[in-house]
Write a protein that holds these residues in place. Structure first.
Motif, short mmCIF file in Angstrom:
data_model
loop_
_atom_site.label_atom_id
_atom_site.label_comp_id
_atom_site.label_asym_id
_atom_site.label_seq_id
_atom_site.Cartn_x
_atom_site.Cartn_y
_atom_site.Cartn_z
N LEU A 1 1.01 -1.26 0.10
CA LEU A 1 -0.10 -0.16 0.05
C LEU A 1 1.12 1.15 0.04
O LEU A 1 0.65 2.38 -0.74
CB LEU A 1 -0.74 -0.08 1.14
CG LEU A 1 -2.27 -1.05 1.39
CD1 LEU A 1 -2.74 -0.76 2.61
CD2 LEU A 1 -2.96 -1.02 0.19
N PHE A 2 1.93 1.27 0.99
CA PHE A 2 2.66 2.36 1.16
C PHE A 2 3.59 2.78 -0.28
O PHE A 2 3.87 3.78 -1.00
CB PHE A 2 3.77 2.14 2.32
CG PHE A 2 4.91 3.37 2.21
CD1 PHE A 2 4.45 4.53 2.43
CD2 PHE A 2 6.14 2.89 1.82
CE1 PHE A 2 5.64 5.39 2.60
CE2 PHE A 2 7.18 3.85 1.95
CZ PHE A 2 6.78 5.04 2.26
N TYR B 1 -16.47 -11.16 -2.40
CA TYR B 1 -15.59 -10.45 -1.51
C TYR B 1 -14.98 -9.27 -1.85
O TYR B 1 -15.08 -8.94 -3.38
CB TYR B 1 -14.45 -11.60 -1.23
CG TYR B 1 -13.77 -11.07 0.02
CD1 TYR B 1 -14.15 -10.68 1.26
CD2 TYR B 1 -12.29 -11.32 -0.16
CE1 TYR B 1 -13.21 -10.18 2.05
CE2 TYR B 1 -11.47 -10.53 0.83
CZ TYR B 1 -11.96 -10.13 2.06
OH TYR B 1 -11.04 -9.62 2.95
N GLY B 2 -14.48 -8.47 -1.14
CA GLY B 2 -13.85 -7.30 -1.52
C GLY B 2 -13.52 -6.54 -0.28
O GLY B 2 -13.56 -6.85 0.89
N GLU C 1 -6.09 -12.65 -3.83
CA GLU C 1 -6.94 -11.80 -4.95
C GLU C 1 -7.25 -10.40 -4.45
O GLU C 1 -6.99 -9.42 -5.05
CB GLU C 1 -8.12 -12.72 -5.29
CG GLU C 1 -8.89 -11.88 -6.37
CD GLU C 1 -8.40 -11.69 -7.60
OE1 GLU C 1 -8.66 -10.88 -8.55
OE2 GLU C 1 -7.19 -12.59 -8.04
N GLU C 2 -7.76 -10.60 -3.09
CA GLU C 2 -7.89 -9.32 -2.56
C GLU C 2 -6.60 -8.21 -2.43
O GLU C 2 -6.78 -6.97 -2.75
CB GLU C 2 -8.52 -9.24 -1.07
CG GLU C 2 -9.27 -8.14 -0.61
CD GLU C 2 -8.12 -7.29 0.24
OE1 GLU C 2 -8.31 -6.12 0.38
OE2 GLU C 2 -7.16 -7.86 0.85
N LEU C 3 -5.45 -8.80 -2.18
CA LEU C 3 -4.29 -8.06 -2.06
C LEU C 3 -4.04 -7.43 -3.53
O LEU C 3 -3.42 -6.36 -3.47
CB LEU C 3 -3.09 -9.08 -1.59
CG LEU C 3 -2.96 -9.19 -0.08
CD1 LEU C 3 -1.83 -10.07 0.35
CD2 LEU C 3 -2.64 -7.95 0.45
N ALA D 1 -4.91 -2.25 -3.16
CA ALA D 1 -4.06 -1.01 -3.38
C ALA D 1 -4.59 -0.04 -4.28
O ALA D 1 -4.67 1.00 -4.10
CB ALA D 1 -2.75 -1.08 -3.55
N HIS D 2 -5.30 -0.75 -5.39
CA HIS D 2 -5.90 0.03 -6.28
C HIS D 2 -7.10 0.89 -5.97
O HIS D 2 -7.39 2.02 -6.19
CB HIS D 2 -6.19 -0.78 -7.65
CG HIS D 2 -5.16 -1.40 -8.21
ND1 HIS D 2 -4.07 -0.51 -8.85
CD2 HIS D 2 -4.60 -2.76 -8.45
CE1 HIS D 2 -3.26 -1.43 -9.32
NE2 HIS D 2 -3.40 -2.68 -9.36
#
Length: 249
Positions: free
Chosen positions: A18-19, A153-154, A197-199, A203-204
């Motif tokens: 994320l950073f 999911y999300g 998949e969530e990872l 970030a987007h």
């Protein structure tokens, strides 16, 4: 130019991604903002992701504030968690007070923010669940998603409020789970695949949400979210198609 405070525990690769995505978005000009500071609520303790984040911040001239919550007044924490949280929040506000912050981003910040800090500052949080569903850590949430046979999911970006993970939603991302479920039958392997998949997507989602605040597409007032014309946002957008496009770049 907007000044953003970055709050993180910097526990692992998710927080670091994320950073680093935020730094890349600023450098590319996609997000017209600067990080005012990075606040980390843990000592380095040999954590490579934490150390890398600190090193990058220092190279970029971004102040780093380290205020360990795990060693802060353990006697009070054991006796009265609410009072402890208020005391830690007071220390947090004191430490960030010298820096200008238009809004703050909780990105892998593994600590509940106290109510007074939420009232003093506009803070947004990336939460690993769809709006108005699960609370807790990603490990707890993804396990429940798998066990409950949820069809999708999300994650969600929402305002930080005194009520845990229940602030006004800015945006969210969802993706179907049918394909993963058809290919993976083992429960633990499915949990890993859903999280992976969530990872790839979170970030987007966070960048799109930050950009909407920086560009004035969304405006936060009094704990509510408005569009650029001052109309209260009632239908919070699912950015799945926009994130799909980003992933195809």
């Amino acid at each position: 130019m907007k000044m953003i405070g970055w709050f993180t525990t910097a526990r692992g690769p998710g927080s670091f991604n994320l950073f680093s995505t935020m730094m890349a978005s600023i450098k590319s000009g996609e997000i017209d903002a600067k990080l005012s500071f990075i606040f980390i609520n843990r000592d380095v303790k040999g954590n490579q992701y934490r150390q890398r984040m600190i090193d990058i911040a220092k190279d970029e001239g971004i102040p780093v504030i380290i205020f360990p919550s795990d060693t802060f007044r353990p006697d009070l924490k054991e006796k009265d968690m609410a009072t402890w949280r208020e005391a830690y929040g007071e220390g947090l506000r004191e430490r960030i007070s010298q820096y200008h912050m238009d809004f703050g981003v909780l990105a892998g910040y593994m600590l509940i923010i106290d109510p007074e800090t939420c009232r003093h500052h506009t803070l947004i949080n990336l939460h690993p669940a769809l709006p108005d569903t699960y609370k807790g850590t990603w490990e707890e949430i993804v396990g429940q998603v798998v066990e409950n046979n949820d069809p999708s999911y999300g994650s969600t970006v929402h305002l930080c409020t005194a009520e845990l993970d229940r602030g006004e939603t800015l945006a969210y991302d969802s993706f179907p789970l049918a394909g993963l479920r058809s290919r993976i039958k083992d429960r633990d392997e499915l949990v890993k695949a859903v999280r992976a998949e969530e990872l790839k997507r979170e970030a987007h989602l966070l960048m799109e949400s930050i950009k909407s605040l920086v560009d004035g597409e969304l405006v936060v007032k009094g704990g509510a979210v408005y569009d650029r014309k001052g109309r209260k946002v009632e239908d919070h957008p699912d950015l799945a198609s926009r994130i799909d496009s980003r992933l195809r770049r």
